[in-house]
Design a protein around this motif. Structure first.
Motif, PDB file in Angstrom:
ATOM      1  N   GLU A 158       0.838  -1.209   0.000  1.00 32.37           N
ATOM      2  CA  GLU A 158       0.000   0.000   0.000  1.00 32.37           C
ATOM      3  C   GLU A 158       0.867   1.251   0.000  1.00 32.37           C
ATOM      4  OE1 GLU A 158      -2.689   0.475   3.319  1.00 32.37           O
ATOM      5  OE2 GLU A 158      -3.483   2.343   2.498  1.00 32.37           O
ATOM      6  N   ARG A 159       1.930   1.225   0.830  1.00 30.32           N
ATOM      7  CA  ARG A 159       2.808   2.396   0.874  1.00 30.32           C
ATOM      8  C   ARG A 159       3.436   2.668  -0.492  1.00 30.32           C
ATOM      9  NH1 ARG A 159       7.177   5.188   1.313  1.00 30.32           N
ATOM     10  NH2 ARG A 159       7.490   6.589   3.091  1.00 30.32           N
ATOM     11  N   ALA A 160       3.883   1.607  -1.147  1.00 33.64           N
ATOM     12  CA  ALA A 160       4.521   1.775  -2.465  1.00 33.64           C
ATOM     13  C   ALA A 160       3.530   2.381  -3.461  1.00 33.64           C
ATOM     14  CB  ALA A 160       5.053   0.435  -2.963  1.00 33.64           C
ATOM     15  N   LEU A 180      12.090   1.032   1.767  1.00 30.03           N
ATOM     16  CA  LEU A 180      10.710   1.526   1.625  1.00 30.03           C
ATOM     17  C   LEU A 180      10.638   2.626   0.575  1.00 30.03           C
ATOM     18  CD1 LEU A 180       9.296   1.966   5.239  1.00 30.03           C
ATOM     19  CD2 LEU A 180       8.278   0.592   3.416  1.00 30.03           C
ATOM     20  N   LEU A 181      11.568   3.568   0.669  1.00 32.75           N
ATOM     21  CA  LEU A 181      11.560   4.690  -0.279  1.00 32.75           C
ATOM     22  C   LEU A 181      11.796   4.179  -1.698  1.00 32.75           C
ATOM     23  CD1 LEU A 181      13.536   7.287   1.871  1.00 32.75           C
ATOM     24  CD2 LEU A 181      11.158   7.521   1.103  1.00 32.75           C
ATOM     25  N   ARG A 182      12.721   3.252  -1.842  1.00 29.13           N
ATOM     26  CA  ARG A 182      13.006   2.719  -3.185  1.00 29.13           C
ATOM     27  C   ARG A 182      11.802   1.978  -3.756  1.00 29.13           C
ATOM     28  NH1 ARG A 182      17.812  -1.430  -3.938  1.00 29.13           N
ATOM     29  NH2 ARG A 182      16.131  -2.850  -3.389  1.00 29.13           N
ATOM     30  N   ARG A 186      11.785  15.619   2.470  1.00 25.93           N
ATOM     31  CA  ARG A 186      10.807  14.655   2.988  1.00 25.93           C
ATOM     32  C   ARG A 186      11.473  13.278   3.198  1.00 25.93           C
ATOM     33  NH1 ARG A 186       6.408  13.069   5.844  1.00 25.93           N
ATOM     34  NH2 ARG A 186       5.234  11.462   4.746  1.00 25.93           N
ATOM     35  N   GLU A 187      12.323  12.896   2.279  1.00 26.00           N
ATOM     36  CA  GLU A 187      13.016  11.606   2.438  1.00 26.00           C
ATOM     37  C   GLU A 187      13.907  11.614   3.685  1.00 26.00           C
ATOM     38  OE1 GLU A 187      14.666   9.622  -0.883  1.00 26.00           O
ATOM     39  OE2 GLU A 187      13.024  10.188  -2.238  1.00 26.00           O
ATOM     40  N   ARG A 188      14.577  12.741   3.914  1.00 25.97           N
ATOM     41  CA  ARG A 188      15.438  12.853   5.117  1.00 25.97           C
ATOM     42  C   ARG A 188      14.608  12.720   6.397  1.00 25.97           C
ATOM     43  NH1 ARG A 188      18.642  16.370   2.013  1.00 25.97           N
ATOM     44  NH2 ARG A 188      17.356  18.170   2.548  1.00 25.97           N
ATOM     45  N   GLU A 189      13.422  13.333   6.381  1.00 28.51           N
ATOM     46  CA  GLU A 189      12.511  13.265   7.527  1.00 28.51           C
ATOM     47  C   GLU A 189      12.135  11.800   7.812  1.00 28.51           C
ATOM     48  OE1 GLU A 189       9.462  16.384   6.864  1.00 28.51           O
ATOM     49  OE2 GLU A 189       8.057  14.823   7.496  1.00 28.51           O
ATOM     50  N   ILE A 190      11.814  11.071   6.746  1.00 27.79           N
ATOM     51  CA  ILE A 190      11.403   9.665   6.897  1.00 27.79           C
ATOM     52  C   ILE A 190      12.578   8.817   7.381  1.00 27.79           C
ATOM     53  CG2 ILE A 190      10.664   7.627   5.582  1.00 27.79           C
ATOM     54  CD1 ILE A 190       8.974   9.683   3.874  1.00 27.79           C
ATOM     55  N   LEU A 191      13.747   9.035   6.790  1.00 30.09           N
ATOM     56  CA  LEU A 191      14.943   8.288   7.214  1.00 30.09           C
ATOM     57  C   LEU A 191      15.231   8.539   8.698  1.00 30.09           C
ATOM     58  CD1 LEU A 191      17.187   8.914   4.087  1.00 30.09           C
ATOM     59  CD2 LEU A 191      16.421   6.667   4.901  1.00 30.09           C
ATOM     60  N   LEU A 216       0.907   4.277  -2.799  1.00 28.36           N
ATOM     61  CA  LEU A 216       0.649   5.675  -2.441  1.00 28.36           C
ATOM     62  C   LEU A 216       1.822   6.567  -2.832  1.00 28.36           C
ATOM     63  CD1 LEU A 216      -0.999   5.096   1.049  1.00 28.36           C
ATOM     64  CD2 LEU A 216      -2.139   5.943  -1.022  1.00 28.36           C
ATOM     65  N   SER A 217       3.031   6.071  -2.575  1.00 32.70           N
ATOM     66  CA  SER A 217       4.209   6.850  -2.919  1.00 32.70           C
ATOM     67  C   SER A 217       4.270   7.094  -4.433  1.00 32.70           C
ATOM     68  CB  SER A 217       5.463   6.107  -2.438  1.00 32.70           C
ATOM     69  OG  SER A 217       6.608   6.742  -2.920  1.00 32.70           O
ATOM     70  N   GLN A 218       3.939   6.057  -5.221  1.00 35.29           N
ATOM     71  CA  GLN A 218       3.924   6.206  -6.682  1.00 35.29           C
ATOM     72  C   GLN A 218       2.870   7.229  -7.103  1.00 35.29           C
ATOM     73  OE1 GLN A 218       3.452   2.128  -7.933  1.00 35.29           O
ATOM     74  NE2 GLN A 218       5.489   1.620  -7.147  1.00 35.29           N
ATOM     75  N   GLU A 219       1.732   7.209  -6.424  1.00 34.61           N
ATOM     76  CA  GLU A 219       0.667   8.164  -6.763  1.00 34.61           C
ATOM     77  C   GLU A 219       1.097   9.597  -6.452  1.00 34.61           C
ATOM     78  OE1 GLU A 219      -3.179   7.245  -5.111  1.00 34.61           O
ATOM     79  OE2 GLU A 219      -4.020   9.154  -5.815  1.00 34.61           O
ATOM     80  N   VAL A 220       1.766   9.780  -5.309  1.00 32.60           N
ATOM     81  CA  VAL A 220       2.268  11.128  -4.973  1.00 32.60           C
ATOM     82  C   VAL A 220       3.226  11.600  -6.064  1.00 32.60           C
ATOM     83  CG1 VAL A 220       3.652  12.492  -3.360  1.00 32.60           C
ATOM     84  CG2 VAL A 220       1.991  10.867  -2.479  1.00 32.60           C
ATOM     85  N   GLY A 221       4.159  10.721  -6.439  1.00 31.81           N
ATOM     86  CA  GLY A 221       5.150  11.102  -7.459  1.00 31.81           C
ATOM     87  C   GLY A 221       4.496  11.443  -8.788  1.00 31.81           C
ATOM     88  N   ARG A 232      10.348  14.876  -9.280  1.00 30.86           N
ATOM     89  CA  ARG A 232      10.113  13.451  -9.014  1.00 30.86           C
ATOM     90  C   ARG A 232      10.302  13.177  -7.526  1.00 30.86           C
ATOM     91  NH1 ARG A 232      12.515   8.101  -9.197  1.00 30.86           N
ATOM     92  NH2 ARG A 232      14.669   8.811  -9.332  1.00 30.86           N
ATOM     93  N   LEU A 233      11.317  13.808  -6.934  1.00 33.31           N
ATOM     94  CA  LEU A 233      11.674  13.553  -5.529  1.00 33.31           C
ATOM     95  C   LEU A 233      11.541  14.813  -4.685  1.00 33.31           C
ATOM     96  CD1 LEU A 233      15.016  11.628  -6.184  1.00 33.31           C
ATOM     97  CD2 LEU A 233      12.717  10.655  -5.954  1.00 33.31           C
ATOM     98  N   VAL A 234      11.364  14.602  -3.378  1.00 32.80           N
ATOM     99  CA  VAL A 234      11.459  15.699  -2.408  1.00 32.80           C
ATOM    100  C   VAL A 234      12.420  15.208  -1.324  1.00 32.80           C
ATOM    101  CG1 VAL A 234      10.224  17.161  -0.769  1.00 32.80           C
ATOM    102  CG2 VAL A 234       9.112  16.500  -2.901  1.00 32.80           C
ATOM    103  N   LEU A 235      13.675  15.618  -1.466  1.00 36.12           N
ATOM    104  CA  LEU A 235      14.697  15.022  -0.605  1.00 36.12           C
ATOM    105  C   LEU A 235      14.541  15.402   0.871  1.00 36.12           C
ATOM    106  CD1 LEU A 235      17.805  15.150  -2.973  1.00 36.12           C
ATOM    107  CD2 LEU A 235      16.257  13.238  -2.487  1.00 36.12           C
ATOM    108  N   THR A 262       1.398  12.392  -9.318  1.00 38.42           N
ATOM    109  CA  THR A 262       0.593  13.621  -9.162  1.00 38.42           C
ATOM    110  C   THR A 262       1.496  14.853  -9.246  1.00 38.42           C
ATOM    111  OG1 THR A 262      -0.965  12.447  -7.744  1.00 38.42           O
ATOM    112  CG2 THR A 262      -1.000  14.851  -7.624  1.00 38.42           C
ATOM    113  N   ARG A 263       2.633  14.757  -8.549  1.00 31.19           N
ATOM    114  CA  ARG A 263       3.546  15.903  -8.519  1.00 31.19           C
ATOM    115  C   ARG A 263       4.128  16.167  -9.913  1.00 31.19           C
ATOM    116  NH1 ARG A 263       6.085  15.067  -3.825  1.00 31.19           N
ATOM    117  NH2 ARG A 263       7.556  13.629  -4.742  1.00 31.19           N
ATOM    118  N   MET A 264       4.564  15.094 -10.572  1.00 31.88           N
ATOM    119  CA  MET A 264       5.192  15.294 -11.891  1.00 31.88           C
ATOM    120  C   MET A 264       4.177  15.773 -12.932  1.00 31.88           C
ATOM    121  SD  MET A 264       8.335  12.683 -12.366  1.00 31.88           S
ATOM    122  CE  MET A 264       7.553  11.146 -12.022  1.00 31.88           C
TER     123      MET A 264
END
Ligand code: PRE
Length: 127
Positions: free
Chosen positions: A72-74, A119-121, A96-101, A76-81, A91-94, A83-85
């Motif tokens: 499910e996470r994958a 997860l991010l990959r 946000r990735e740092r926050e998750i890491l 949703l993440s694909q949908e966010v990407g 494509r990325l918001v680094l 939608t944004r593009m």
């Protein structure tokens, strides 16, 4: 290694991709042909064996939930990407990735960081 499957015989088995593993034979404990009573649980002591079987049921439930949440996470993440593009964004918001890491590292330590990277990959693909 984490991805190796250690059978009760002690041999290492890793089914080839696309080929069914030993679990394809049916429910694990209903499988005939295990010579010794401890073959499935790793112990011949009945009380311990029964408790192990019980705990494994919950472990299997947890694994199923983890797999569903992962998928499910994958999605949703694909949908966010996408939608944004589609809106002209990146494509990325680094940040946000740092926050998750950091969230995973704070909760789980170094393994958490590795888990978050996977997860991010799974969502946005490789960097
Ligand atoms: O939250 C976002 O903006 C996403 O695109 C999702 C996500 C993620 O999988 O968490 C994926 C790629 C981004 O670089 C950051 C985060």
């Amino acid at each position: 290694m984490m991805t190796d499957v250690v059978e009760s015989s002690g041999s290492l088995t890793r089914p080839e991709p696309g080929r069914p593993g030993p679990e394809a034979a049916g429910p694990v404990d209903a499988r005939a042909g295990d010579a010794k009573p401890e073959a499935r649980t790793g112990t011949a002591e009945p009380t311990a064996a029964a408790r192990i079987v019980e705990i494994r049921e919950r472990i299997d439930e947890i694994d199923r939930a983890l797999i569903e949440l992962w998928q499910e996470r994958a999605r949703l993440s694909q949908e966010v990407g996408a939608t944004r593009m589609a809106s002209g964004g990146t494509r990325l918001v680094l940040a946000r990735e740092r926050e998750i890491l950091e969230r995973f590292r704070a909760a789980l330590g170094a393994d958490g960081t590795q888990l978050a990277l996977l997860l991010l990959r799974a969502g946005r693909g490789p960097l």
